[in-house]
Design an enzyme around this catalytic site. Sequence first.
Site, PDB file in Angstrom:
ATOM      1  N   GLY A  34       0.861  -1.107   0.055  1.00 20.28           N
ATOM      2  CA  GLY A  34       0.015   0.195  -0.064  1.00 20.28           C
ATOM      3  C   GLY A  34       0.835   1.315   0.018  1.00 20.28           C
ATOM      4  O   GLY A  34       1.961   1.252   0.223  1.00 20.28           O
ATOM      5  N   LEU A  35       0.452   2.322  -0.233  1.00 20.61           N
ATOM      6  CA  LEU A  35       1.061   3.696  -0.521  1.00 20.61           C
ATOM      7  C   LEU A  35       1.561   3.941   1.103  1.00 20.61           C
ATOM      8  O   LEU A  35       0.938   3.610   2.240  1.00 20.61           O
ATOM      9  CB  LEU A  35       0.081   4.963  -0.883  1.00 20.61           C
ATOM     10  CG  LEU A  35      -0.334   4.983  -2.193  1.00 20.61           C
ATOM     11  CD1 LEU A  35      -1.419   5.848  -2.242  1.00 20.61           C
ATOM     12  CD2 LEU A  35       0.764   4.887  -3.044  1.00 20.61           C
ATOM     13  N   SER A  36       2.380   4.683   1.005  1.00 23.98           N
ATOM     14  CA  SER A  36       3.062   5.399   2.321  1.00 23.98           C
ATOM     15  C   SER A  36       1.980   6.056   3.148  1.00 23.98           C
ATOM     16  O   SER A  36       1.265   6.874   2.455  1.00 23.98           O
ATOM     17  CB  SER A  36       4.170   6.364   2.357  1.00 23.98           C
ATOM     18  OG  SER A  36       4.764   6.889   3.267  1.00 23.98           O
ATOM     19  N   SER A  38      -0.818   4.520   4.502  1.00 19.09           N
ATOM     20  CA  SER A  38      -1.829   3.977   4.277  1.00 19.09           C
ATOM     21  C   SER A  38      -2.238   3.022   5.483  1.00 19.09           C
ATOM     22  O   SER A  38      -3.465   2.571   5.738  1.00 19.09           O
ATOM     23  CB  SER A  38      -1.924   2.786   2.946  1.00 19.09           C
ATOM     24  OG  SER A  38      -0.858   1.986   3.367  1.00 19.09           O
ATOM     25  N   GLY A  39      -0.935   2.809   6.426  1.00 19.55           N
ATOM     26  CA  GLY A  39      -1.377   2.163   7.724  1.00 19.55           C
ATOM     27  C   GLY A  39      -0.834   0.872   7.818  1.00 19.55           C
ATOM     28  O   GLY A  39      -1.252   0.062   8.636  1.00 19.55           O
ATOM     29  N   LYS A  40       0.223   0.294   6.856  1.00 19.97           N
ATOM     30  CA  LYS A  40       0.919  -0.906   6.728  1.00 19.97           C
ATOM     31  C   LYS A  40       1.369  -1.036   8.103  1.00 19.97           C
ATOM     32  O   LYS A  40       1.321  -2.066   8.950  1.00 19.97           O
ATOM     33  CB  LYS A  40       1.821  -0.994   5.564  1.00 19.97           C
ATOM     34  CG  LYS A  40       1.412  -0.971   4.392  1.00 19.97           C
ATOM     35  CD  LYS A  40       2.314  -1.102   3.243  1.00 19.97           C
ATOM     36  CE  LYS A  40       3.352  -0.384   3.098  1.00 19.97           C
ATOM     37  NZ  LYS A  40       2.952   1.377   3.130  1.00 19.97           N
ATOM     38  N   SER A  41       2.113  -0.247   8.508  1.00 17.94           N
ATOM     39  CA  SER A  41       3.106  -0.456   9.697  1.00 17.94           C
ATOM     40  C   SER A  41       2.326  -0.476  10.986  1.00 17.94           C
ATOM     41  O   SER A  41       2.679  -1.417  11.877  1.00 17.94           O
ATOM     42  CB  SER A  41       4.224   0.503   9.659  1.00 17.94           C
ATOM     43  OG  SER A  41       5.367   0.612   8.764  1.00 17.94           O
ATOM     44  N   SER A 105       5.661  -5.544   5.811  1.00 16.83           N
ATOM     45  CA  SER A 105       5.146  -4.317   5.333  1.00 16.83           C
ATOM     46  C   SER A 105       6.140  -3.594   4.305  1.00 16.83           C
ATOM     47  O   SER A 105       7.005  -2.763   4.798  1.00 16.83           O
ATOM     48  CB  SER A 105       4.656  -3.612   6.606  1.00 16.83           C
ATOM     49  OG  SER A 105       5.538  -3.359   7.440  1.00 16.83           O
TER      50      SER A 105
END
Length: 199
Positions: A34-36, A38-41, A105
């Site tokens: 996902g984009l920076s 987006s909430g991945k981490s 991620s």
Amino acid sequence: MKNSGNIIYHQGKVTKEDRYRVLGQKGLIVWLTGLSGSGKSTIAVEAEKILNGMGKAVYRLDGDNIRFGLNSDLGFSEKDRFENIRRISEVCALFQDAGLIVIASFISPLAKMRQMAREKGKENFIEVYVKADLETCIKRDPKGLYCKALNGEIQEFTGISAPYEEPENPDLVLDTQSNSPEECVKMLVDKILEMSKLE
């Protein structure tokens, strides 16, 4: 550099299935893209904590963290990004073979990058699209990177000066615009438990 013709793969006497039985789980690669912003981490950190609390052998690999060590020699050109993902895919495959649930991620902006990772994970791979549109990610901008990219201070920045190809058929979509972080984490943990369960 190609491999020398003088190296031979040395097969052991312990299979991945043997290791899975010891840990009581299947090794699994959980690939968050996902984009920076987006909430991945955020999702990965919480999912790792919950799974660890449940007694699962789990390890989290984060895009930024990896660039402090293993991939500190790489930049952000497309060639270097491919090498970044190639190395991470190999590391994830080792973790999976060891029987761990590895949550990775990485923006991994191009479909062929994610396909490379999937090929390493084979059937024990989950592609998770952490979805948020560019406008939302720019508003969040937790690291201040979009501001720098929009001002021309960062080149080759995904979503601004470099492309991001949305996954066409991800195994799970976590829409962080429509769902709370807690809801997204629960969906991810449920999927991981389902996929890592020994039959």
